[in-house]
Design an enzyme around this catalytic site. Sequence first.
Site, short mmCIF file in Angstrom:
data_model
loop_
_atom_site.label_atom_id
_atom_site.label_comp_id
_atom_site.label_asym_id
_atom_site.label_seq_id
_atom_site.Cartn_x
_atom_site.Cartn_y
_atom_site.Cartn_z
N SER A 87 0.84 -1.20 0.00
CA SER A 87 0.00 0.00 0.00
C SER A 87 0.88 1.26 0.00
O SER A 87 1.63 1.48 -0.94
CB SER A 87 -0.96 -0.03 1.18
OG SER A 87 -2.08 0.80 0.93
N LYS A 137 -22.29 17.07 10.27
CA LYS A 137 -21.29 17.54 11.23
C LYS A 137 -20.72 16.40 12.06
O LYS A 137 -19.56 16.44 12.46
CB LYS A 137 -21.91 18.61 12.14
CG LYS A 137 -20.91 19.25 13.08
CD LYS A 137 -19.77 19.90 12.32
CE LYS A 137 -18.75 20.53 13.27
NZ LYS A 137 -17.57 21.03 12.55
#
Length: 335
Positions: free
Chosen positions: A153, A205
């Site tokens: 990765s 939020k």
Amino acid sequence: MWYYSLMSYITKFLKLLAKIWIVVTSVIGSLFAIALIALVVIGTSTSKELPTYPTRTVTSGGSEKVAIIPLSGDIVAEDTNNDPLAFSSGVISAKKVIPLLDHVMNDDEIKAVVLKVNSPGGGVVASDEIYRKVKELKAKKPVIVSFGDMAASGGYYISAGATEIIANPATITGSIGVIAQFPQYNDLLNKLGVQMRTIKSGEFKDIGSPQRPMTDSEKQIFQSMINEAYDQFVHAIADGRNMDEAKVRQIADGRIYTGKQAKENGLVNELGTVDTAINRAKTLADIKDPTVVEYTERGFFESLLSSSLQKINPLATLSSNLPQTHSGIYYLMSF
């Protein structure tokens, strides 16, 4: 009489030894205090000059050099170790690795660089920043990457900008992709009779909150972020490795590869060891008898003093004791 004379001499001798011991311990204590003060001054200095990196000689030769830089651990933007020379102490810190790469880039005696990479990946931004610096370094001198046990990765991402990549046949690499993981423990809270009431200014939020299930809209937001980061990863490999983007996407489905499989897929240039990488560096730099040096971290006593400094720093102590998590978006191999 002779007995009392002997005891008198023994008493004087012991007093002399006690005085010598006091002097020796005082000198050692003073030297330790001076070293501690010096490290505090160095650590708090606002100078923008690059630090002097210690090295060890692997092979002696001429004035031209091949530099080896070991990079091992998770890739992070910065770590809690305040020592600027601790560039690979358990993590690969972009804040410390990038100045080191600048250092070898500007050293005219260094004709080629070998990066020993052993990493499962890490932060998206940190991986990209190191990748870009590796590409910049490659434009000035050959950069050969030698894979260790794992370069997966983000560990592969930072390597893709190099001139060539050497892997051991058994190296674990690949895992090209992006992952975001978010813990969810609302069922546990419900069983405990705990309720969380959230007051927010907008619908998203508290996106990613572990205290409730994720909505479809929130999943779409995160998926779009994942897709963008994945595209960035694919483009970096296609550009750094001179590969067709479609070919990269075909093999970049998150699976891992052995070094042998990675070579078959075009992800690495050659199978071999660190010595193979050093020999390739010599060839590409066209140098016959270079001095091979490896960048290291501080010696035992310097590291001990640096560690002592961190222990008396309450902020560093607090941050090092905070629980660590991989929540967020990462170029990271997941088990």
